[in-house]
Design an enzyme around this catalytic site. Structure first.
Site, PDB file in Angstrom:
ATOM      1  CB  CYS A  17      -0.927   0.012   1.214  1.00 42.88           C
ATOM      2  SG  CYS A  17      -0.051  -0.007   2.775  1.00 42.88           S
ATOM      3  N   GLY A  45      -1.060   0.682  -4.813  1.00 45.99           N
ATOM      4  CA  GLY A  45      -2.194  -0.138  -4.431  1.00 45.99           C
ATOM      5  C   GLY A  45      -3.424   0.250  -5.222  1.00 45.99           C
ATOM      6  CG  ASN A 119       3.692   0.590   2.927  1.00 47.25           C
ATOM      7  OD1 ASN A 119       4.616   1.255   2.480  1.00 47.25           O
ATOM      8  ND2 ASN A 119       3.379  -0.581   2.430  1.00 47.25           N
ATOM      9  N   GLY A 120       3.072  -2.260   4.963  1.00 51.38           N
ATOM     10  CA  GLY A 120       4.030  -3.289   5.354  1.00 51.38           C
ATOM     11  C   GLY A 120       3.349  -4.527   5.877  1.00 51.38           C
ATOM     12  CE1 TYR A 263       6.619  -3.157 -11.865  1.00 47.80           C
ATOM     13  CE2 TYR A 263       5.930  -3.672  -9.633  1.00 47.80           C
ATOM     14  CZ  TYR A 263       5.628  -3.528 -10.966  1.00 47.80           C
ATOM     15  OH  TYR A 263       4.364  -3.747 -11.422  1.00 47.80           O
TER      16      TYR A 263
END
Length: 487
Positions: A17, A45, A119-120, A263
């Protein structure tokens, strides 16, 4: 065996996310700032998104499945009034893809209300959830972010402040987390001691902004201030901005996911002081030195392969050309329900420029090969368009290990590089030659700066201990997972 075998699924990798938050004043709308910030983070996301706004202690939210532009409109944003807000875009790696798991999460408890965006992935989420359930917690979602919210709420009962509760909760959770926590009076940002996921801070006038990437700061007109340090807690409230560094490691344990540079991140972002664009160009330069070839043009697979292709061209002297066009409006190809539909969507999403590649010896740069479901089609497209030769170069090493920190790298048995040699993969793709970025040169992507990166998905060297429960489900495909943490 055919690379199109049904045992392979979606090729694209996805990161869990992106988060955005603002502690503002009367000169800016937090809801609209969050909306613009989320648009800039949409690449992180695409399954669900949400915004929670705090209006003098009252927190209201709107979230749903879908893209940011699908979930929000002017009427909804106008209804979200307040002085601060947090926001989230999600791709699920822990917990299912359902509305209940969308964020921000809002929790009402004895001390008031908390909203959280995460996030994670936690590596000890299972153990924490079990312990909380034994103590009577009733979970409404299947995501580990709710465990973090419960821990903060529980600690807040005895703590003298929300930030102290966050500080105590951080001492109990392990793994990857960049957090935004909003209480009735404060906006708090926190990053795990390894710094697995990025988090930065900016300002717009008197407003304080937090975001997963600097591109989101740019989108709202915020000036970059600095990155949140691993283990740091930053508090924004009516008294200003202050930092708590109790959980910052004395010795650097920084392990930022190297795939952010390869990426995940937007090419115009700067993460921990390093330009994503320059990092990707450097990958291309290294590939040109490691895998030179006589060719007529260099092309990149949109989007992240383009920067590396420019670097390859600069180093090799082979002209860079636009050889593949991406349809930016095709939608989320990775959620097609069947392999046949996903195969069709590759051609709908990417199309070669015949006038560029016809009769040419082509070097094509892509960012990764995971299961191997896309690269053969790209090679075939280029040959069908008249390419004389196709030399495939990959700006990351072969994936050999799963990720436990928030990237949906699959089990070892589904990774093509585990089952096949480089020569075999080359034959399966149909390319004339194939070269992967050397794992031993990953440090060069951050220009050998004194910064730590996580390379576990390529090397098997995990920065943290991985509990046995996390290993379950990562042994599919007949390949036994090595449970030993490699040093």
């Amino acid at each position: 065996m055919s690379i199109n075998s049904q045992e392979y699924f979606s090729e694209e990798l996805h990161e869990e996310c992106g988060i955005f938050g603002i502690y503002g004043d009367d000169t800016i709308s937090p809801a609209y700032a969050c909306y613009n910030g989320l648009l800039a983070l949409q690449h992180r996301g695409q399954e669900s998104c949400g915004i929670s706004v705090n209006d003098r202690g009252v927190i209201s939210s709107h979230k749903n499945m879908g893209l940011v532009s699908e979930v929000f409109n002017n009427e909804i944003l106008d209804s979200l009034n307040g002085q601060m807000a947090i926001a989230h875009v999600r791709y699920s790696t822990a917990g299912g893809s359902v509305r209940e798991n969308s964020q921000p999460l809002v929790m009402r408890y004895v001390k008031g209300t908390l909203a959280i965006a995460h996030n994670g992935n936690l590596t000890n989420a299972y153990e924490i959830r079990q312990e909380l359930e034994r103590r009577g917690a009733i979970f409404q979602t299947t995501i580990d972010s709710e465990s973090i919210a419960y821990l903060i709420a529980r600690e807040r009962v005895t703590a003298d402040s929300v930030e102290t509760a966050v500080e105590r909760a951080m001492q109990q959770i392990e793994g990857a987390y960049s957090l935004l926590v909003m209480s009735p009076q404060k906006l708090i940002a926190a990053r795990d001691p390894h710094g697995f996921r990025p988090l930065c801070m900016g300002k717009i006038g008197n407003s304080v902004v937090f975001a997963s990437e600097t591109a989101a700061l740019d989108a709202v007109g915020a000036e970059f201030v600095r990155d949140v340090e691993p283990g740091e807690i930053v508090v924004a409230d009516s008294t200003g901005v202050r930092s708590i560094r109790t959980n910052c490691p004395q010795k650097s344990k920084k392990s930022l996911c190297v795939f952010e540079y390869i990426y995940f991140a937007r090419t115009d972002s700067v993460i921990d002081g390093i330009s994503v664009y320059e990092s990707r160009k450097e990958a291309g330069r290294i590939l040109a030195r490691e895998y030179p070839v006589d060719a007529d043009i260099v092309i990149g697979v949109p989007e992240s392969g383009i920067d590396a292709a420019i670097g390859y061209s600069e180093e090799s002297g082979i002209p860079y050309e636009k050889g593949i066009v991406k349809n930016s409006y095709i939608g989320r190809t990775f959620i097609k329900p069947t392999q046949k539909e996903r195969a069709k969507s590759v051609r709908l999403k990417l199309n070669p420029l015949g006038t560029t590649v016809k009769g040419k010896r082509v070097v094509v740069i892509d960012d990764s090969i995971v299961r191997g479901t896309t690269c053969d089609r790209i090679v075939r497209m280029l040959r069908d368009a008249g390419a004389k030769e196709v030399h495939l170069r990959i700006s990351s090493p072969p994936f050999l290990w799963p990720c436990f920190y928030g990237t949906d790298i699959p089990s070892r048995g589904e990774l093509i590089a585990v089952k096949h040699t480089i020569d075999e993969i080359c034959k399966l793709t149909g390319a004339d030659t194939l070269g992967f970025f050397p794992a031993e040169k990953l440090k060069d992507l951050i220009f050998n700066k004194n910064e730590g990166i996580c390379t576990a998905c390529f090397t098997g060297k995990y920065p943290t201990k991985i509990p046995d429960k996390m290993l379950e489900g990562k042994e599919r495909g007949g390949v036994n997972f090595d449970r030993k943490i490699k040093k």
